[in-house]
Scaffold this active site. Structure first.
Site, short mmCIF file in Angstrom:
data_model
loop_
_atom_site.label_atom_id
_atom_site.label_comp_id
_atom_site.label_asym_id
_atom_site.label_seq_id
_atom_site.Cartn_x
_atom_site.Cartn_y
_atom_site.Cartn_z
N GLU A 1 -6.42 -22.28 31.26
CA GLU A 1 -5.40 -22.16 30.12
C GLU A 1 -5.23 -20.53 30.11
OE1 GLU A 1 -8.53 -23.38 27.79
OE2 GLU A 1 -7.93 -22.15 26.03
N ASP B 1 1.07 4.24 -2.64
CA ASP B 1 0.70 5.55 -2.48
C ASP B 1 1.83 6.35 -2.86
OD1 ASP B 1 -1.60 4.77 -1.36
OD2 ASP B 1 -1.16 4.86 0.77
N GLU C 1 -6.29 -17.88 18.93
CA GLU C 1 -5.80 -16.37 19.05
C GLU C 1 -4.58 -16.17 18.23
OE1 GLU C 1 -7.94 -14.88 21.15
OE2 GLU C 1 -7.07 -13.13 21.79
N ASP D 1 -3.37 -12.34 25.14
CA ASP D 1 -3.57 -11.14 24.48
C ASP D 1 -3.29 -10.69 23.15
OD1 ASP D 1 -4.57 -8.72 24.97
OD2 ASP D 1 -2.83 -8.08 26.04
N SER E 1 -17.72 -13.19 23.53
CA SER E 1 -16.48 -12.90 24.59
C SER E 1 -16.79 -13.49 25.95
CB SER E 1 -16.57 -11.32 24.62
OG SER E 1 -17.74 -10.92 25.09
N LEU E 2 -16.01 -13.26 26.76
CA LEU E 2 -16.09 -13.87 28.01
C LEU E 2 -16.40 -12.87 29.09
CD1 LEU E 2 -12.58 -15.62 27.67
CD2 LEU E 2 -14.84 -16.88 27.60
N CYS F 1 -25.38 17.73 31.24
CA CYS F 1 -25.92 19.03 30.59
C CYS F 1 -27.42 18.89 30.23
CB CYS F 1 -24.93 18.93 29.29
SG CYS F 1 -25.63 20.25 28.25
N LYS G 1 -8.74 -12.39 35.28
CA LYS G 1 -8.00 -11.50 34.94
C LYS G 1 -6.84 -11.14 35.89
CE LYS G 1 -9.55 -9.65 30.96
NZ LYS G 1 -9.63 -8.38 30.85
N CYS H 1 -22.05 24.13 25.74
CA CYS H 1 -23.23 25.05 25.27
C CYS H 1 -23.36 26.06 26.36
CB CYS H 1 -24.39 24.13 24.56
SG CYS H 1 -25.33 23.31 26.15
N CYS I 1 -27.19 21.26 22.70
CA CYS I 1 -25.84 21.08 22.83
C CYS I 1 -24.87 20.55 21.85
CB CYS I 1 -25.61 20.47 24.19
SG CYS I 1 -23.77 20.02 24.63
N LYS J 1 -5.12 -16.76 29.00
CA LYS J 1 -5.76 -15.88 28.25
C LYS J 1 -4.89 -15.09 27.33
CE LYS J 1 -9.72 -12.63 28.24
NZ LYS J 1 -9.09 -11.81 27.16
N ASP K 1 0.89 -1.11 0.10
CA ASP K 1 -0.05 0.22 -0.05
C ASP K 1 0.80 1.15 -0.11
OD1 ASP K 1 -2.30 -1.33 0.07
OD2 ASP K 1 -3.19 -0.84 2.04
N CYS L 1 -22.27 23.53 31.21
CA CYS L 1 -21.70 22.77 30.47
C CYS L 1 -20.66 23.57 29.47
CB CYS L 1 -22.80 22.17 29.34
SG CYS L 1 -22.26 21.48 27.84
N TYR M 1 -7.94 -22.82 20.60
CA TYR M 1 -8.58 -22.95 22.01
C TYR M 1 -10.05 -23.27 21.81
CZ TYR M 1 -9.15 -17.85 21.65
OH TYR M 1 -9.36 -16.65 21.56
S1 IVH Z 1 -12.54 -18.78 24.79
C1 IVH Z 1 -17.01 -18.45 23.68
N1 IVH Z 1 -9.89 -19.07 25.45
O1 IVH Z 1 -10.63 -13.37 24.89
C2 IVH Z 1 -15.79 -17.63 24.04
N2 IVH Z 1 -10.74 -16.91 24.43
O2 IVH Z 1 -12.50 -11.79 26.33
C3 IVH Z 1 -14.59 -18.16 23.55
N3 IVH Z 1 -9.06 -15.37 24.59
O3 IVH Z 1 -12.75 -12.99 22.27
C4 IVH Z 1 -13.39 -17.69 23.61
N4 IVH Z 1 -7.32 -16.64 25.39
O4 IVH Z 1 -10.30 -13.82 21.64
C5 IVH Z 1 -10.95 -18.06 25.04
N5 IVH Z 1 -7.66 -19.24 26.09
C6 IVH Z 1 -8.37 -18.50 25.45
C7 IVH Z 1 -8.57 -17.22 25.12
C8 IVH Z 1 -9.55 -16.38 24.65
C9 IVH Z 1 -7.73 -15.45 24.55
C10 IVH Z 1 -9.77 -14.07 23.98
C11 IVH Z 1 -10.52 -14.34 22.63
C12 IVH Z 1 -11.98 -13.87 23.19
C13 IVH Z 1 -11.59 -12.87 24.40
C14 IVH Z 1 -12.80 -12.59 25.27
#
Ligand code: IVH
Length: 689
Positions: free
Chosen positions: A116, A38, A175, A120, A82-83, A430, A315, A410, A436, A118, A34, A407, A227
């Site tokens: 397991e 450009d 991930e 990032d 998500s979790l 406000c 966490k 405004c 506003c 998590k 890209d 505010c 996972y």
């Molecule tokens: S299980 C139905 N396992 O965390 C849920 N997620 O905060 C399936 N993530 O969107 C997710 N490590 O991107 C699972 N060992 C792990 C993970 C994991 C990272 C992420 C994943 C999810 C986010 C939720």
């Protein structure tokens, strides 16, 4: 450069760019990055600014030639969710307790759980058809992601094929991440090239994945851990552990720190063990994920809003740093809330540079006695907005902070509501409403945002500019922009930073949203307390924008009426939400905007959930003692099957499921002629006997 040389150079650049356009658009196989592309266009533009006559024969005149930088969309057949998060040990104990209560298991029952790290990174869905990797998609908003197959094919530890022991179809989820070493090397290179370094490995992975040119992705070392899974023709096991072991046997990378646990004590011990290794793992993790091992029990537990009931992300506690508070900015939200934001001397907290942090509200500032000039403690946990936890050293001559009562956008009074409770709300708002400008702009941003109308190219900055220039004042103006631009003297494409193709792309993105799912439409209105989940519930209940509007107008006519009762009986709509929705439709200017919008867009009713289920679309009430499932499980099951669950019987109820000890609801059912069945008959009815 002589004129002749300029002409030759122009012809060469023209041909080169045209060839790249062709490779990109028609063959879907770009051969340069890209950035290089450009740069070519910029050279051509520079040349034409010196020799304007050359512009007549320029490829730059062609609309839509520039790469859009867009990836194709992919609809997830199984949503990517998500979790739920936990922070304290007690959250883990409570999580296990909740599962047992839901499933009606004794308090001391042992539950098998996996634990397991998590990771990032970014979640990714890999679709294998006939054991061949055919598609890779990002999570996106959970329902729709982006097709990044070409880039994922360059990730070295992702197999392109699976062995014969794998099923015909399986979507492996996991991930994508970048190791700490690879991230450091990438940043070093970016700095050498005079570019801005990235904030953290997660951004490194995201940026690498979003390259339009797979060759760039290939040069950036991304990795994957599997996972979870989405659709599958057949699962290789009936436990979480078993499926992940099968992934491993198929050659997919799985995390070596996953273990099987049998109690809260086991889980917490593993959490501590992983936390102790955190800094030496070589990749970023931000917690430990616990999952119920038995897949049949997972299915019974199901989901609540966007997270499974059978999993928890525990966490790690946050990281902190100390820095000087240089100022306090007041931001105005779309509902008028005045939010204090700390302006900080930039500081690195857990690897990320932080220059702003939330101060929550007026009371919090007073409670912590935070003053401009103080040294303050900043805390950051995962993706959460950094916050100020307190003062570490008082600034010389610092004076107590006086929160504005007017505010700043405004000049209207900013007040703290007292919702009849005698206690004033923590948030100062406000009172200017739509006069506003800050609120209007925030509403527009919300309207166009990703989970609402999702108008690509109409980001926050552009909205601010268009608002300031009087191009867009209310949501409906977005849809008349193109027609007005056609008539106007100063065209959008003459604006700084805009060209033919970016304007064409914006108009196309707007046109594409004239048909929009009803729940997105409702969410986009920005009604207070109506988030995505509530918007979906309202969309399912009322089925059309007009019907919602008419019913809410009726509900607002008096304190007691059928429309109000119906709204109150909708599961997931409490009294605060109900009042907010009714209030919204009571305001004449909201109705004006609503109707003007309906003249431009066509909201589409939601497809019924599980329309084949015998109870889909039906309103069901459970009462009395249930023996085969808890009340919570009953409700979740009915909703999964597309039914609406209500807490009271009315003439709109279709079915009452009554266990022993049923009382007044049974009488009501008789009165309204509602069908009554027992728990066993319910299981038979839904085909789960
Ligand atoms: S299980 C139905 N396992 O965390 C849920 N997620 O905060 C399936 N993530 O969107 C997710 N490590 O991107 C699972 N060992 C792990 C993970 C994991 C990272 C992420 C994943 C999810 C986010 C939720």
């Amino acid at each position: 450069m002589s004129r002749k040389d300029a002409e030759a150079e122009h012809a060469k650049l023209n041909a080169e760019i045209a060839a790249h356009d062709l490779a990109y658009h028609q063959n879907d196989a770009p051969t340069i990055s890209d950035a290089d592309y450009d740069a070519l266009r910029k050279r051509l533009l520079d040349l034409e600014s010196h020799y304007p006559a050359l512009a007549k024969t320029s490829v730059l005149q062609k609309v839509g030639a520039a790469p859009s930088g867009k990836f194709a969309k992919v609809q997830h057949q199984v949503p990517m969710l998500s979790l739920a998060n936990g922070f304290a040990d007690d959250d883990v104990i409570e999580f296990l307790g909740r599962i047992k209560r839901f499933l009606n298991l004794p308090e001391d029952a042992a539950l098998d759980m996996t634990a397991e790290p998590k990771i990032d990174g970014l979640s990714m869905a890999l679709r294998y058809e006939n054991r061949k990797l055919v598609q890779a998609a990002t999570r996106g908003d959970g329902a729709t992601g982006e097709n990044v197959t070409a880039n994922i094919l360059t990730v070295k530890n992702i197999p392109h094929t699976l062995p014969l022991s794998a099923p015909d179809l399986i979507e492996v989820r996991g991930e994508i991440y970048m190791s700490s070493n690879d991230f450091a090397a990438l940043n070093e290179k970016l700095i050498q090239d005079g570019e801005k370094p990235l904030a953290n490995p997660r951004n490194g992975a995201a940026g690498s994945l979003r390259q339009q040119d797979p060759n760039i992705t290939a040069a950036r070392p991304l990795k994957f851990f599997a996972y979870a899974w989405g659709s599958a023709a057949k699962l290789p096991a009936d436990t979480q552990w078993g499926v992940v072991q099968a992934f491993k046997s198929w050659g997919l990378p799985v995390n070596p720190l996953m273990v099987l646990c049998h109690s809260a004590k086991d889980l917490l011990a593993h959490y501590r063990a992983i936390e102790a290794q955190r800094s030496t793992l070589g990749y970023d993790i931000d917690g430990v994920v616990y999952k119920l091992n038995d897949l049949a029990l997972q299915a019974r537990l199901g989901f609540v809003s966007r997270s499974p009931r059978w999993a928890l992300a525990h966490k790690f506690s946050a990281e902190q740093a100390t820095t000087r508070l240089e100022g306090i900015d007041i931001q105005i939200g779309r509902t008028g809330a005045l939010t204090p934001v700390a302006r900080l001397k930039p500081v690195t907290v857990g690897g990320v540079v932080v220059a702003n942090a939330t101060l929550h509200n007026e009371d919090e500032i007073a409670r912590k006695d935070v003053r401009i000039g103080d040294m303050v403690i900043v805390q950051r946990a995962g993706d959460v907005i950094p916050q100020i936890v307190g003062v570490s050293l008082r600034g010389v001559g610092a004076v107590p902070y006086g929160f504005p009562k007017i505010c700043p956008a405004c000049g209207s009074h900013a007040e703290r509501e007292d919702r009849g409770s005698g206690k004033s709300d923590a948030v100062r708002r406000c009172t200017g409403g739509l006069i506003c400008p800050a609120q209007r702009v925030e509403r527009l941003k919300h309207f166009a945002s990703r989970n609402a109308f999702d108008i690509e190219g109409l980001g926050d900055k552009i909205i601010e500019e268009f608002y300031a220039d009087g191009l867009i004042a209310a949501p409906q103006d977005i849809f008349t922009l193109q027609a007005r631009d056609a008539r106007s003297v100063k065209k959008l494409n003459q604006r700084e930073g805009w060209g033919q193709s970016s304007v064409a792309n914006l108009f196309a993105a707007i046109e594409a949203r004239r048909e929009i799912a009803l729940d997105r439409f409702i969410f986009a209105l920005g009604i207070r307390h109506v988030g995505e989940t509530t918007a979906r519930v309202l969309a399912r209940t009322y089925q059309s924008a007009e019907h919602l509007r008419d019913q809410m107008k009726l509900a607002g006519l008096s304190d007691e009426n059928d429309a109000r009762h119906e709204l109150g009986a909708v599961d997931g709509v409490g009294s605060i939400v109900a009042e907010a929705v009714i209030d919204f439709f009571h305001e004449e200017h909201n109705i004006q905007i609503f109707d003007a919008l309906l003249a431009e867009v066509k909201p589409q009713p939601l497809a019924a959930v599980a329309s084949s289920s015998p109870v889909s679309g039906k309103t069901v009430v459970f009462t009395g003692a249930l023996e085969r499932m808890t009340r919570e499980e009953a409700k979740a099951m009915a909703e999964r099957l597309g039914a609406k669950v209500s807490g009271s019987v009315s003439k709109k109820t279709d079915l009452l499921v009554a266990g022993p000890g049923a009382g007044s609801k049974l009488k009501d059912a008789e009165k309204f002629g509602v069908e009554v069945i027992d728990e066993n008959a319910w299981f038979e009815r839904v085909g789960l006997n």
